[in-house]
Design an enzyme around this catalytic site. Structure first.
Site, PDB file in Angstrom:
ATOM      1  N   GLU A  42       8.473  21.551 -77.121  1.00  0.00           N
ATOM      2  CA  GLU A  42       7.762  22.362 -76.138  1.00  0.00           C
ATOM      3  C   GLU A  42       6.289  22.323 -76.530  1.00  0.00           C
ATOM      4  O   GLU A  42       5.863  23.000 -77.471  1.00  0.00           O
ATOM      5  CB  GLU A  42       8.279  23.798 -76.153  1.00  0.00           C
ATOM      6  N   ARG A  46      -1.801  25.889 -75.444  1.00  0.00           N
ATOM      7  CA  ARG A  46      -2.742  26.711 -76.201  1.00  0.00           C
ATOM      8  C   ARG A  46      -3.975  25.897 -76.600  1.00  0.00           C
ATOM      9  O   ARG A  46      -4.934  26.455 -77.131  1.00  0.00           O
ATOM     10  CB  ARG A  46      -2.072  27.265 -77.461  1.00  0.00           C
ATOM     11  N   THR A  70       3.674  27.908 -73.013  1.00  0.00           N
ATOM     12  CA  THR A  70       2.497  28.752 -72.766  1.00  0.00           C
ATOM     13  C   THR A  70       1.871  28.411 -71.416  1.00  0.00           C
ATOM     14  O   THR A  70       0.648  28.326 -71.270  1.00  0.00           O
ATOM     15  CB  THR A  70       1.457  28.624 -73.904  1.00  0.00           C
ATOM     16  N   LYS A 130      13.609  32.945 -71.478  1.00  0.00           N
ATOM     17  CA  LYS A 130      13.073  32.966 -72.840  1.00  0.00           C
ATOM     18  C   LYS A 130      12.989  34.419 -73.306  1.00  0.00           C
ATOM     19  O   LYS A 130      12.425  35.265 -72.605  1.00  0.00           O
ATOM     20  CB  LYS A 130      11.693  32.316 -72.851  1.00  0.00           C
TER      21      LYS A 130
END
Length: 320
Positions: A42, A46, A70, A130
């Site tokens: 993943e 960021r 993210t 999640k």
């Protein structure tokens, strides 16, 4: 929805959360992860390198299942999909991102940590969410409690998980896969220490299985021979427990009154998730004996044998 993809993620069992600052290191990282038995990542948005890193990995390492993490806005989602991301993960429940993914048939795993968040996901037909940040939001105990009101929901817990507590998450029935970053530390990526990353991935994969020796099974030609074996083991202080088709001594030795799988007998191993462990063992050349599979009420494998023997012993997998 997207059952094949989520089954693939489940069998891998770990979703490394990758923060990469230099896209030029992405391919080396992906190859190191695959070498360590973790063909999944993943890549988080960021950093500015995320989009290019996803592009390079999908082009150069096709066996790697690459998602984007993210993803906090629609722009990130569109960039991730255009770069080749196979799934989207977000830290929270952003309706704009979730709805765009659903409208465009893009697998999405939004972050939740409350029942209200979960119901927002369920209202959109999502079955995998999640759980973030996992540890500070109640961890394993929270997942156990959520299983009651949401029995058909699966989670990808992330946040505060490491090798030390990985097993406690991996054994939960409502955990599809576990997310973490300890095996892909930014400093190791920066130093291009691929061997260390491969080793950490391999260690995590083995821990994830929860493999533990359970018992030794001994075959005998007939019931009379089995009784002699049982009596001998009792002489060594072992306590017998007679079952329908075999006798256990101290739970660690099973004496069978017949010739069964394995020339000499079998080695029983417990594991957290047999489907996942079969996928893991498959990478080592082992295959399941389909005729020996027994499933529970939900269709999950609870016991089976491996086709291959070693030193005259078959291998028996038992769900822990």
């Amino acid at each position: 929805m997207h059952e094949a993809l989520f089954e693939q993620i489940h069998k891998i069992g770990l979703v490394p959360v990758v923060k990469i600052d230099d896209a030029g290191k992405a391919v080396g990282l992906a190859k190191a992860m695959v070498k360590g038995g973790l063909p999944c990542a993943e890549v988080t948005f960021r950093t500015a390198a995320a989009e290019e890193a996803i592009k390079q990995i999908t082009a150069a390492v096709p066996e790697m299942l690459v998602g984007a993490g993210t993803v906090t806005n629609l722009d990130f989602a569109k960039k991730a999909v255009a770069a080749g991301a196979k799934f989207i993960v977000s830290p929270g429940f952003n309706p704009t991102v979730v709805d765009w993914c659903l409208e465009n048939n893009v697998p999405i795993v939004p972050g939740v940590c409350t029942p209200s968040d979960i119901e927002a996901g369920l209202s959109r037909g999502l079955s995998t969410l999640k759980f973030f940040p996992a540890e500070v939001s109640g961890g394993v105990e929270m997942l156990k409690n959520l299983a009651g009101p949401f029995p058909n929901l699966m989670f990808m817990p992330t946040g505060g998980i490491s090798l030390a507590n990985l097993a406690s998450y991996a054994k939960q029935p409502n955990v599809l896969a576990v997310g973490g970053s300890w095996m892909v530390k930014p400093e190791l990526i920066e130093a291009e220490n691929w061997d260390a990353i491969s080793a950490l991935c391999s260690e995590a994969v083995v821990t994830l299985q929860g493999l533990e020796f359970a018992h030794l099974g001994i075959n005998n030609e007939n019931a009379a021979e089995a009784e002699k074996t049982i009596a001998a083991l009792e002489a060594f202080g072992m306590v017998k427990k007679v079952g329908n088709s075999s006798t256990f001594l101290n739970t660690t030795i099973e004496v069978l009154p017949k010739m069964y799988y394995g020339r000499l007998g079998h080695l029983g191993f417990k594991c957290f998730d047999i489907e996942r462990t079969l996928a893991y063992l498959g990478r080592h050349g082992f295959t399941v004996n389909e005729e020996t599979i027994t499933r529970d009420a939900k269709g999950k494998i609870k016991v089976c044998y491996i086709q291959q023997e070693f030193s005259g012993f078959a291998v028996h997998l038992i769900k822990a």
